[in-house]
Design a protein around this motif. Structure first.
Motif, short mmCIF file in Angstrom:
data_model
loop_
_atom_site.label_atom_id
_atom_site.label_comp_id
_atom_site.label_asym_id
_atom_site.label_seq_id
_atom_site.Cartn_x
_atom_site.Cartn_y
_atom_site.Cartn_z
N MET A 269 7.16 11.15 12.47
CA MET A 269 8.66 11.84 12.47
C MET A 269 8.00 13.45 12.75
N ASP A 270 8.07 14.00 13.76
CA ASP A 270 8.51 15.06 14.33
C ASP A 270 8.02 15.95 13.29
N SER A 271 6.64 16.94 13.97
CA SER A 271 6.57 17.87 12.20
C SER A 271 6.62 19.54 13.36
N PHE A 272 8.45 19.54 14.13
CA PHE A 272 8.89 20.70 14.11
C PHE A 272 9.43 21.15 12.78
N TYR A 273 10.03 19.67 12.33
CA TYR A 273 11.19 20.27 11.29
C TYR A 273 10.47 20.59 9.73
N SER A 274 11.13 21.06 9.07
CA SER A 274 10.66 21.21 7.62
C SER A 274 11.23 20.28 6.47
N HIS A 275 12.51 20.17 6.45
CA HIS A 275 13.71 19.57 5.97
C HIS A 275 14.54 18.71 5.94
N SER A 276 15.05 19.13 6.68
CA SER A 276 16.45 19.14 7.20
C SER A 276 16.28 17.99 9.00
N PHE A 277 16.83 17.14 9.04
CA PHE A 277 17.29 17.01 9.98
C PHE A 277 15.54 15.54 10.61
N MET B 177 -3.04 8.66 -1.52
CA MET B 177 -2.53 9.82 -2.45
C MET B 177 -3.48 11.54 -1.08
N PHE B 178 -1.47 11.88 -1.01
CA PHE B 178 -2.20 13.19 -0.14
C PHE B 178 -1.55 14.53 -0.54
N GLN B 179 -2.06 15.54 -0.64
CA GLN B 179 -1.34 16.67 -1.00
C GLN B 179 -1.19 17.99 0.20
N THR B 180 -0.41 17.93 0.08
CA THR B 180 0.00 19.38 1.52
C THR B 180 -0.78 20.53 -0.03
N LYS B 181 -0.48 21.59 1.02
CA LYS B 181 -1.39 23.18 0.83
C LYS B 181 0.34 24.05 -0.01
N GLY B 182 0.64 22.72 0.21
CA GLY B 182 2.61 23.64 -0.10
C GLY B 182 3.42 24.34 1.12
N ASN B 183 5.25 23.79 0.35
CA ASN B 183 6.02 24.67 1.11
C ASN B 183 5.65 22.98 2.13
N TYR B 184 6.06 22.52 2.41
CA TYR B 184 5.44 20.93 3.41
C TYR B 184 7.32 20.68 3.84
N TYR B 185 7.92 20.63 2.60
CA TYR B 185 8.98 19.70 2.38
C TYR B 185 8.88 18.48 2.67
N TYR B 186 10.41 17.97 2.67
CA TYR B 186 10.80 16.41 2.98
C TYR B 186 9.95 16.14 4.38
N SER B 187 10.37 16.84 5.54
CA SER B 187 10.18 16.02 6.90
C SER B 187 8.49 16.34 7.04
N LYS B 188 8.20 17.88 7.13
CA LYS B 188 7.21 18.19 7.32
C LYS B 188 5.88 17.23 6.15
N SER C 242 1.05 -1.26 0.11
CA SER C 242 0.19 -0.26 -0.23
C SER C 242 1.19 0.94 -0.12
N PHE C 243 0.58 2.22 -1.21
CA PHE C 243 1.60 3.54 -1.13
C PHE C 243 0.70 4.66 -0.28
N TYR C 244 1.12 4.97 0.07
CA TYR C 244 1.69 6.41 0.94
C TYR C 244 1.80 7.72 0.41
N ILE C 245 1.62 8.58 -0.21
CA ILE C 245 2.80 9.32 -0.91
C ILE C 245 2.01 11.04 -0.59
N VAL C 246 3.21 11.67 -0.60
CA VAL C 246 3.00 13.54 0.09
C VAL C 246 3.03 13.76 -1.07
N ASP C 247 2.05 14.59 -1.68
CA ASP C 247 2.87 15.38 -2.86
C ASP C 247 2.63 16.39 -2.30
N ASP C 248 3.76 18.06 -2.99
CA ASP C 248 4.69 19.05 -2.03
C ASP C 248 3.66 19.17 -2.98
N LEU C 249 2.21 19.40 -3.31
CA LEU C 249 2.08 21.06 -4.33
C LEU C 249 2.69 21.00 -5.62
N SER C 250 2.75 18.87 -6.01
CA SER C 250 3.86 19.49 -7.64
C SER C 250 2.11 20.33 -8.36
#
Length: 275
Positions: A179-187, A62-73, A36-44
């Motif tokens: 994963m901790d949602s405090f981070y945007s991308h790194s860490f 499929m789940f789509q963010t509102k944009g600018n979630y980056y990797y970690s969020k 089962s795939f769970y794919i989060v698209d960051d508003l491509s």
């Protein structure tokens, strides 16, 4: 015989061909596992979501963010969606869609996990077959310096991992949570792995590479010593850099306040010294 159930999670953004290649790779395992795939698209903006929806032979959530979630969020959101589904899996497989996976890597990871009863880290090599991503082993509990662990050191117990390819027993994931949602991308991946370490779940790198994934270049990032000081600071504080708050939070959470102050300030000294 009951098929092993695996939830596969990754994020994507504007690299449609690579994303589709990755999903199609898993056709190799259709007869062996229930995937089962769970794919989060960051508003491509390149129709990634539309193309993925056409792959109706696969179970894709499929789940789509509102944009600018980056990797970690984005990964945090995906993990929450998996847990909220109340579906029961045997494993969670987190991957990056830019890994060019070797055929039947998943079979080997499952066998390695079953033999060693551990979180199984799939190391990647670059195009010249040098280790690019893998397990992480800190030099000591008093140091933030670390060694990257590859397939030739599969007996080494890792402290955390690069999140390019990691197979996690689902019950262990349920205990740790997303994963901790405090981070945007790194860490985010480092922090996620450290939570398993704190709870005494063993982590080992599989004894062969799972695929090819080249390291991200330093050019035009905050680590590029050829850029001006002001440009580097601006890039460092951007979501895909190493923002002060994320850096301080990571080291204070996983080490101590002294390390947090030291590591957060060191990055600025590094820029000022043009290192």
């Amino acid at each position: 015989m009951k098929k092993i159930k695996i939830a596969i999670l990754f994020t994507c953004f504007n690299r449609k061909k690579i994303t589709l290649r990755t999903v199609r790779h898993f056709d190799l395992y259709r007869s062996l596992y229930q995937l089962s795939f769970y794919i989060v698209d960051d508003l491509s903006s390149d129709n990634t979501v539309e193309e993925l929806k056409k792959l109706n032979t696969k179970k894709i959530n499929m789940f789509q963010t509102k944009g600018n979630y980056y990797y970690s969020k984005s990964m945090s959101l995906g993990m929450k969606k998996i847990l909220d589904s109340h579906d029961v899996f045997d494993y969670l497989l987190i991957i990056n869609d830019d890994v060019n996976f070797n055929d039947f890597f998943l079979n080997k990871m499952v066998l390695f996990q079953q033999k060693n009863n551990c979180i199984t880290i799939g190391a990647c090599c670059d195009s010249s077959h040098k280790l690019s991503y893998g397990g992480i082993k800190f030099k000591s509990m008093f140091s933030t310096k670390y060694e990257m662990i590859g397939p030739n050191k599969s007996s080494v117990s890792c402290d955390t991992f690069n999140g390019n390819c990691v197979l996690i027993p689902y019950e262990w994931f349920q205990q740790i949570g997303p994963m901790d949602s405090f981070y945007s991308h790194s860490f985010g991946d480092f922090d996620f792995g450290l939570q398993f370490k704190k709870n005494h779940f063993p982590m080992h790198v599989m004894n062969e590479y799972v695929g090819i994934c080249n390291r991200n270049e330093k050019k035009n990032t905050w680590l590029d010593s050829k850029l001006s000081v002001l440009k580097r600071i601006k890039l460092k504080e951007s979501p895909k850099g190493s923002p002060f708050l994320s850096t301080f939070y990571f080291y204070s959470k996983n080490f101590n306040v002294f390390f947090a102050i030291k590591c957060s300030l060191f990055q600025y000294f590094r820029i000022l010294l043009k290192k």
